[in-house]
Design an enzyme around this catalytic site. Structure first.
Site, PDB file in Angstrom:
ATOM      1  N   GLU A   1       0.810  -1.229   0.000  1.00  0.00           N
ATOM      2  CA  GLU A   1       0.000   0.000   0.000  1.00  0.00           C
ATOM      3  C   GLU A   1       0.842   1.276   0.000  1.00  0.00           C
ATOM      4  O   GLU A   1       0.394   2.302   0.498  1.00  0.00           O
ATOM      5  CB  GLU A   1      -0.990   0.011   1.165  1.00  0.00           C
TER       6      GLU A   1
ATOM      7  N   HIS B   1      -2.679  -1.110   9.795  1.00  0.00           N
ATOM      8  CA  HIS B   1      -2.412  -2.506  10.157  1.00  0.00           C
ATOM      9  C   HIS B   1      -1.187  -2.523  11.072  1.00  0.00           C
ATOM     10  O   HIS B   1      -0.270  -1.731  10.867  1.00  0.00           O
ATOM     11  CB  HIS B   1      -2.076  -3.346   8.913  1.00  0.00           C
TER      12      HIS B   1
END
Lengths: 406, 406
Positions: free
Chosen positions: B49, B272
């Site tokens: 990402e 995360h």
């Protein structure tokens, strides 16, 4: 018919043929190809341009007796057109779709809709592991001004990388297919140099077929004669390439091409002549290092040449990304302007009815249409830029690795 | 800090983190991640990402001293978001784009635009060949009614196939990334069973971090609390998997996750939690056979379960292909009808002006719009059907191979 069984002498005939989907007398030709394949009893058959899955199913039903194993590679809107028939069990398969493959709006060329790919099948024959690749690269529609050259080079590079990374445990690597490149083209030199694959036509002990091994010849009634005017003998764009990666040697004993019409018929099997090879594989004492096919200084030149072409494509793609983006912004501005004018009219700022309703709404629809189209194209060219950049960087990395070697 | 150098004892810490592109305080967090990576001095860092190439360039400039080698994988419109930083030279790379990755018209989800992929980098550390894979699979937006499950299963299958085919010459295989699957999900079991990869969390001698190894936890201020309501501890969707394929053994000595905010800061690094592993690789006497990770009867069940889910997705895709095709045909019919009416009016068959011009042309534009849109969707769902069929057939082949084994 005089061929001894491969279990005892490691011979592998290979055949590539092409069938056009919308072509004349397709059914008859599929029938014809099925007959010949059954009669000749090759060990392995690699087909391209079998666009119709029904044709594949028909062939499969017909050939089940002599080629009990087969695989059809599905991809894209139409399909990859690739399939394999084999006398020996197919142990595993993998499909890799090329990241660039022409433009969806080039409907008259249509390559984009096929989802051009390379298919891998793994076979084991007499204890020897074969990695067999079948592929079909983007067509060349105009050799003088080949707009698809960067895409085809990206495909050739991805093909080479895919073969290198997936064939490390194979004893023998075979590649067959329509590469849409002349033998001296940079893409072929890149593929051969970077993988170490050898050209069956150049290596064959015996050759029989069209002069110079050509597979697209003027005397084939399905070829477009005007395209072949600069090449009176035809061109060679279908290849069988091979190498042995471990302690084996491969030798091409015989290479054949079909020559025009099928025996006893008035039409050829396909618009391309089929290529058939008989290969002899032998176990040898010590492993030969065949990682790179070309001597390294030459390979450096080839990769540099390819990288230059990719860079040219990159600049063109960036230009198109820019102009489609600008078009989208202009359409958006027009829409906003219209919205402002409409709001103004609604609020009664403009007395009377300054715009005829019909042309006003037509213009708005036109602007929306242009906005959507330009945005779609902009996204597409953004992907194109990214993939060309990625390939160029990989080639740069490869060049650095080549230069750093002792 | 107390970690001995890997050249002497074969330890490999590994870290995966995620950065949302449009997320809050992105720059600050990229800065933070750069600081930590420089301070900790891992051997290998796998990031997902990192959508912005500028973020990658900034990280690369900052980390050049301790991670001299790095690679950014380009793909899709936005980018794959995958990159790798390494203390050891990267010898080779390859990118494989998944053939299915959500729907372009699901703009609010946007996975399609990322061109989700798996990236491979090949490293050689102390003479040991490492194939390191980094990936990010399609997100799960609704666990109860997960419309993307078939696509994620196709991705898990393609990931497993890609790893199997490309890792045959590697000594150690590592996979790190955001798999967007819970540990007991069929996709994870398929991936582990079909490749033989082992889960670092299950194998680790020591563990430190969030309970159950969760990487998406409610106490992280960037997570959406409502999505995690059924899972009060959070969920584990980021993994480090590994195996040794030749005469080596891998052992996970220690596994850690970050826990919420960064030390001395009010924000976490990412939405995360990062996963860090210390692996110990040893040469062993004889080669262990670790081709399949699960015993074969269990593996058969897993592949069958996955195939059933893919078949469900196939039926849905066929339904959508049909309805978009019907919509396109209806729009075309409406257009033809309008054309006939307009021609009739021109020819003077209809006296007077039966249709108000404005609504007539608006209707025509609407029909053109629907025709284009429905045709585009029809093509897209045709590709989807082909890829789901292809995967289902590959799984059928795999099942047959499993059943035929002695």
């Amino acid at each position: 018919p005089s061929r001894p069984p491969p279990a005892s002498c490691d011979i592998l005939p290979l055949s590539g043929r092409a069938i056009r989907y919308l072509s004349k007398r397709r059914q008859e030709r599929v029938q014809l190809i099925g007959d010949v394949l059954r009669r000749e009893g090759f060990d392995l058959v690699l087909l391209q341009e079998v666009w119709s899955e029904r044709d594949y199913s028909n062939l499969k039903a017909k050939l089940g007796g002599c080629y009990p194993f087969s695989h059809y590679f599905r991809s894209g809107v139409i399909g990859s057109g690739l399939c394999v028939f084999s006398r020996f069990p197919i142990l595993d398969t993998l499909l890799y779709q090329y990241s660039l493959n022409g433009y969806p709006y080039m409907l008259q060329h249509g390559d984009w809709f096929c989802g051009k790919s390379v298919g891998l099948v793994v076979l084991k024959i007499s204890g020897i592991v074969f990695n067999v690749y079948v592929t079909h690269l983007h067509a060349e529609y105009c050799r003088e001004k080949d707009a698809y050259l960067p895409h085809r080079l990206v495909q050739a590079w991805e093909l080479a990388q895919f073969i290198r990374h997936t064939s490390k445990a194979a004893d023998v690597v075979l590649l067959g297919g329509d590469l849409n490149m002349h033998p001296e083209d940079v893409g072929i030199r890149l593929l051969r140099g970077w993988t170490g694959l050898r050209d069956a036509f150049a290596e064959a002990t015996r050759f029989e077929g069209c002069e110079d091994g050509c597979t697209l010849v003027p005397k084939n009634c399905f070829t477009v004669k005007s395209e072949l005017l600069p090449f009176p003998l035809g061109i060679r764009i279908d290849y069988i390439l091979y190498k042995a990666v471990s302690s084996f040697t491969v030798k091409c004993e015989e290479l054949k091409t079909t020559t025009g019409t099928a025996p006893g018929m008035d039409i050829p099997f396909s618009d391309h002549e089929a290529v058939m090879a008989t290969l002899c594989i032998r176990r040898q004492g010590q492993a030969a290092d065949t990682t790179l096919g070309t001597s390294e200084p030459t390979l450096t030149d080839v990769v540099t040449e390819a990288r230059t072409e990719v860079a040219v494509g990159l600049r063109a793609a960036q230009q198109q990304r820019y102009s489609t983006g600008r078009m989208a912004v202009l359409a958006l501005l027009l829409l906003l302007l219209q919205a402002a004018a409409a709001l103004g009219a609604l609020a009664g700022l403009a007395a009377g009815q300054p715009f005829p309703k019909l042309s006003f709404s037509l213009l708005a629809f036109l602007a929306i249409g242009v906005l959507l189209l330009a945005t779609g194209l902009h996204l597409f060219h953004t992907i194109e830029v990214k993939m060309l950049q990625g390939t160029e960087e990989q080639m740069r990395m490869a060049l650095r690795a080549l230069q750093e070697r002792p």
